[in-house]
Design a protein around this motif. Structure first.
Motif, PDB file in Angstrom:
ATOM      1  N   VAL A   1     -26.204  -5.226  13.445  1.00  0.00           N
ATOM      2  CA  VAL A   1     -25.493  -4.880  12.210  1.00  0.00           C
ATOM      3  C   VAL A   1     -25.889  -5.852  11.113  1.00  0.00           C
ATOM      4  CG1 VAL A   1     -23.228  -4.630  11.121  1.00  0.00           C
ATOM      5  CG2 VAL A   1     -23.589  -3.838  13.470  1.00  0.00           C
ATOM      6  N   ASP A   2     -25.747  -7.155  11.397  1.00  0.00           N
ATOM      7  CA  ASP A   2     -26.292  -8.199  10.539  1.00  0.00           C
ATOM      8  C   ASP A   2     -26.407  -9.469  11.371  1.00  0.00           C
ATOM      9  OD1 ASP A   2     -23.923  -9.956  10.238  1.00  0.00           O
ATOM     10  OD2 ASP A   2     -23.096  -8.388   8.977  1.00  0.00           O
ATOM     11  N   THR A   3     -27.090 -10.456  10.824  1.00  0.00           N
ATOM     12  CA  THR A   3     -27.358 -11.675  11.585  1.00  0.00           C
ATOM     13  C   THR A   3     -26.477 -12.847  11.158  1.00  0.00           C
ATOM     14  OG1 THR A   3     -29.116 -12.400  10.074  1.00  0.00           O
ATOM     15  CG2 THR A   3     -29.764 -10.987  11.936  1.00  0.00           C
ATOM     16  N   ILE A   4     -25.452 -12.595  10.346  1.00  0.00           N
ATOM     17  CA  ILE A   4     -24.583 -13.674   9.890  1.00  0.00           C
ATOM     18  C   ILE A   4     -23.909 -14.340  11.090  1.00  0.00           C
ATOM     19  CG2 ILE A   4     -22.529 -14.246   8.546  1.00  0.00           C
ATOM     20  CD1 ILE A   4     -23.215 -11.988   6.657  1.00  0.00           C
ATOM     21  N   GLY A   5     -24.065 -15.648  11.202  1.00  0.00           N
ATOM     22  CA  GLY A   5     -23.412 -16.404  12.260  1.00  0.00           C
ATOM     23  C   GLY A   5     -24.119 -16.408  13.595  1.00  0.00           C
ATOM     24  N   ALA A   6     -25.268 -15.734  13.698  1.00  0.00           N
ATOM     25  CA  ALA A   6     -25.947 -15.663  14.998  1.00  0.00           C
ATOM     26  C   ALA A   6     -26.418 -17.038  15.465  1.00  0.00           C
ATOM     27  CB  ALA A   6     -27.126 -14.701  14.913  1.00  0.00           C
ATOM     28  N   GLY A   7     -27.090 -17.777  14.592  1.00  0.00           N
ATOM     29  CA  GLY A   7     -27.563 -19.099  14.966  1.00  0.00           C
ATOM     30  C   GLY A   7     -26.429 -20.059  15.258  1.00  0.00           C
ATOM     31  N   ASP A   8     -25.337 -19.942  14.509  1.00  0.00           N
ATOM     32  CA  ASP A   8     -24.165 -20.783  14.763  1.00  0.00           C
ATOM     33  C   ASP A   8     -23.568 -20.464  16.130  1.00  0.00           C
ATOM     34  OD1 ASP A   8     -24.529 -21.601  12.077  1.00  0.00           O
ATOM     35  OD2 ASP A   8     -23.272 -19.943  11.384  1.00  0.00           O
ATOM     36  N   THR A   9     -23.556 -19.194  16.486  1.00  0.00           N
ATOM     37  CA  THR A   9     -23.063 -18.802  17.807  1.00  0.00           C
ATOM     38  C   THR A   9     -23.920 -19.411  18.908  1.00  0.00           C
ATOM     39  OG1 THR A   9     -22.214 -16.715  16.911  1.00  0.00           O
ATOM     40  CG2 THR A   9     -22.499 -16.842  19.299  1.00  0.00           C
ATOM     41  N   VAL A  10     -25.230 -19.431  18.707  1.00  0.00           N
ATOM     42  CA  VAL A  10     -26.124 -20.055  19.694  1.00  0.00           C
ATOM     43  C   VAL A  10     -25.739 -21.514  19.899  1.00  0.00           C
ATOM     44  CG1 VAL A  10     -28.494 -20.846  20.096  1.00  0.00           C
ATOM     45  CG2 VAL A  10     -28.070 -18.500  19.338  1.00  0.00           C
ATOM     46  N   GLY A  11     -25.577 -22.251  18.791  1.00  0.00           N
ATOM     47  CA  GLY A  11     -25.232 -23.658  18.916  1.00  0.00           C
ATOM     48  C   GLY A  11     -23.904 -23.876  19.608  1.00  0.00           C
TER      49      GLY A  11
ATOM     50  N   PRO B   1     -20.213  -6.662  12.203  1.00  0.00           N
ATOM     51  CA  PRO B   1     -20.422  -7.241  10.867  1.00  0.00           C
ATOM     52  C   PRO B   1     -19.821  -8.635  10.719  1.00  0.00           C
ATOM     53  CG  PRO B   1     -18.737  -5.536  10.805  1.00  0.00           C
ATOM     54  CD  PRO B   1     -19.345  -5.470  12.162  1.00  0.00           C
ATOM     55  N   GLY B   2     -20.538  -9.465   9.951  1.00  0.00           N
ATOM     56  CA  GLY B   2     -20.050 -10.800   9.652  1.00  0.00           C
ATOM     57  C   GLY B   2     -20.149 -11.742  10.825  1.00  0.00           C
ATOM     58  N   ALA B   3     -19.703 -12.985  10.596  1.00  0.00           N
ATOM     59  CA  ALA B   3     -19.716 -13.991  11.658  1.00  0.00           C
ATOM     60  C   ALA B   3     -18.476 -13.797  12.519  1.00  0.00           C
ATOM     61  CB  ALA B   3     -19.746 -15.386  11.046  1.00  0.00           C
ATOM     62  N   ASP B   4     -18.619 -13.064  13.608  1.00  0.00           N
ATOM     63  CA  ASP B   4     -17.498 -12.726  14.488  1.00  0.00           C
ATOM     64  C   ASP B   4     -17.913 -13.020  15.932  1.00  0.00           C
ATOM     65  OD1 ASP B   4     -15.206 -11.725  15.611  1.00  0.00           O
ATOM     66  OD2 ASP B   4     -15.545  -9.641  15.028  1.00  0.00           O
ATOM     67  N   PRO B   5     -17.914 -14.307  16.321  1.00  0.00           N
ATOM     68  CA  PRO B   5     -18.409 -14.683  17.653  1.00  0.00           C
ATOM     69  C   PRO B   5     -17.536 -14.116  18.764  1.00  0.00           C
ATOM     70  CG  PRO B   5     -18.282 -16.595  16.188  1.00  0.00           C
ATOM     71  CD  PRO B   5     -17.554 -15.473  15.510  1.00  0.00           C
TER      72      PRO B   5
ATOM     73  N   VAL C   1     -24.253 -10.455  16.506  1.00  0.00           N
ATOM     74  CA  VAL C   1     -25.084  -9.617  15.629  1.00  0.00           C
ATOM     75  C   VAL C   1     -24.764  -8.138  15.764  1.00  0.00           C
ATOM     76  CG1 VAL C   1     -26.974 -11.295  15.686  1.00  0.00           C
ATOM     77  CG2 VAL C   1     -27.026  -9.345  17.268  1.00  0.00           C
ATOM     78  N   SER C   2     -24.016  -7.776  16.799  1.00  0.00           N
ATOM     79  CA  SER C   2     -23.706  -6.362  17.010  1.00  0.00           C
ATOM     80  C   SER C   2     -22.527  -5.878  16.165  1.00  0.00           C
ATOM     81  CB  SER C   2     -23.407  -6.098  18.487  1.00  0.00           C
ATOM     82  OG  SER C   2     -22.166  -6.681  18.865  1.00  0.00           O
TER      83      SER C   2
ATOM     84  N   GLY D   1     -19.338 -20.365   6.936  1.00  0.00           N
ATOM     85  CA  GLY D   1     -19.880 -21.714   6.919  1.00  0.00           C
ATOM     86  C   GLY D   1     -20.386 -22.039   8.308  1.00  0.00           C
ATOM     87  N   GLY D   2     -21.594 -22.606   8.397  1.00  0.00           N
ATOM     88  CA  GLY D   2     -22.175 -22.875   9.708  1.00  0.00           C
ATOM     89  C   GLY D   2     -21.267 -23.650  10.638  1.00  0.00           C
ATOM     90  N   PRO D   3     -20.762 -24.831  10.235  1.00  0.00           N
ATOM     91  CA  PRO D   3     -19.886 -25.586  11.136  1.00  0.00           C
ATOM     92  C   PRO D   3     -18.610 -24.827  11.509  1.00  0.00           C
ATOM     93  CG  PRO D   3     -20.772 -27.012   9.433  1.00  0.00           C
ATOM     94  CD  PRO D   3     -21.141 -25.605   9.038  1.00  0.00           C
ATOM     95  N   PHE D   4     -18.019 -24.130  10.543  1.00  0.00           N
ATOM     96  CA  PHE D   4     -16.843 -23.302  10.846  1.00  0.00           C
ATOM     97  C   PHE D   4     -17.164 -22.305  11.954  1.00  0.00           C
ATOM     98  CE2 PHE D   4     -14.670 -19.251  10.199  1.00  0.00           C
ATOM     99  CZ  PHE D   4     -13.329 -19.608  10.099  1.00  0.00           C
ATOM    100  N   ASN D   5     -18.302 -21.625  11.843  1.00  0.00           N
ATOM    101  CA  ASN D   5     -18.676 -20.633  12.852  1.00  0.00           C
ATOM    102  C   ASN D   5     -18.914 -21.262  14.217  1.00  0.00           C
ATOM    103  OD1 ASN D   5     -18.605 -18.645  10.855  1.00  0.00           O
ATOM    104  ND2 ASN D   5     -20.797 -18.826  10.423  1.00  0.00           N
ATOM    105  N   VAL D   6     -19.523 -22.447  14.241  1.00  0.00           N
ATOM    106  CA  VAL D   6     -19.741 -23.140  15.513  1.00  0.00           C
ATOM    107  C   VAL D   6     -18.401 -23.473  16.158  1.00  0.00           C
ATOM    108  CG1 VAL D   6     -20.642 -25.239  16.600  1.00  0.00           C
ATOM    109  CG2 VAL D   6     -21.992 -24.064  14.852  1.00  0.00           C
TER     110      VAL D   6
END
Length: 313
Positions: A246-256, A300-304, A297-298, A35-40
């Motif tokens: 690997v994949d882009t899941i959570g990349a934009g959330d990490t930026v924010g 898998p998954g949203a792993d900031p 992104v390096s 979830g975007g907010p969760f990842n942020v």
């Protein structure tokens, strides 16, 4: 250090990364918290910010795991509400380029039923909103009220729409509502795809419209092409670090999340400081955010990233 409150949904991503092995058989699926907010919020907590999560989380097993993961990443839970409704699910399919496409299961889920928490504590310096929580009623009306109050009190407001067309029943109505939020927003963080989707309307949904409405900075992510910020006075771009995606899941959330962390760490977590930030400051801030997203992104998954993990400020 001022507290950052992230508002919105936490959910479970069901991720499939390979084709079905044969007709009539499903490809292997891997559940992951997201979830975007969760990842942020996770990004902020791992980087060392003072952060709390404002949402309604299910009392089911998945909800328990969501809270456990938030806490393990240093996210405060005092603003989390609980309900016996189910957890939202998202099915994510990863393409050959690492990008994810989604379908969502949101009817009657807990995060949609968040209650208005009333005025936020005076320790709060910024609030962040985005993704499904700014689409689905009745939650979006609650978060909208939080946004308006926070901005009126001089608290920094950031929104990342993280557009998911599959859940937006009336695109033009959403674009009009989004345009109305701009007078209560200091930072808009969008992907280039978000910006293109929003610009299809005629309700003041372009970068110049947002700045004219009172937004101080529009931060745009463009995948491998890096990040760009546009303000009334300047435009600054930074490249994306070269990494194996690997994949882009959570990349934009990490930026924010990384951007808000940088602003907090540099005593700029307020509307006036964002408005006054010069080109070298933005260069450094965006570079930090891009480096953080490169870590995400390096793998898998949203792993900031955690503080100090291939990230410098």
């Amino acid at each position: 250090m001022k507290e950052i409150v992230v508002c919105g949904e936490a959910l479970v991503d069901i991720v499939t990364t390979s084709p079905a092995p044969s007709p009539g058989r499903l490809a292997p699926m891997q559940p992951a918290l997201g979830g975007g907010p969760f990842n942020v919020a996770v990004t902020l907590g791992r980087l060392g910010s003072s952060v709390s999560f404002l949402s309604r989380v299910s009392t089911d097993h998945l909800g328990d795991e969501i809270l456990r993961a938030l806490s393990a990443s240093g996210v405060g839970l005092s603003m989390c509400q609980r309900g016996d409704e189910p957890t939202t699910l998202a099915v994510a399919t990863i393409g050959d380029d690492g990008a994810a496409s989604y379908s969502f299961y949101t009817d009657g889920t807990a995060d949609r039923l968040v209650a208005d928490p009333g005025p936020l504590p005076g320790t709060v310096g910024a609030v962040c909103f985005g993704t499904l929580s700014m689409v689905l009623e009745p939650g979006v009306s609650v978060y909208e009220s939080v946004m308006r109050r926070a901005h009126a009190e001089g608290t920094l407001v950031m929104i990342d729409p993280n557009i998911r067309p599959a859940v937006i029943a009336d695109p033009d109505a959403y674009r009009r509502r989004f345009a109305g939020w701009m007078q209560h927003t200091d930072i808009v963080k969008v992907s280039d795809e978000d910006a293109a989707w929003l610009a299809q309307g005629s309700a003041g949904t372009g970068v110049r419209d947002w700045l004219d409405a009172g937004v101080s900075a529009v931060v745009m992510s463009a995948g491998a092409d890096g990040l760009r910020v546009t303000t009334e006075r300047l435009e600054v771009s930074v490249p994306a670090p070269h990494v194996q995606v690997v994949d882009t899941i959570g990349a934009g959330d990490t930026v924010g999340g990384a951007l808000l962390h940088w602003l907090s760490a540099h005593s700029a977590l307020n509307p006036s400081s964002v408005a006054d930030l010069d080109a070298p400051g933005w260069q450094t801030a965006l570079g930090f955010a891009a480096a953080a997203a490169a870590v995400t992104v390096s793998r898998p998954g949203a792993d900031p990233p955690w503080a100090g993990e291939q990230v410098t400020d």
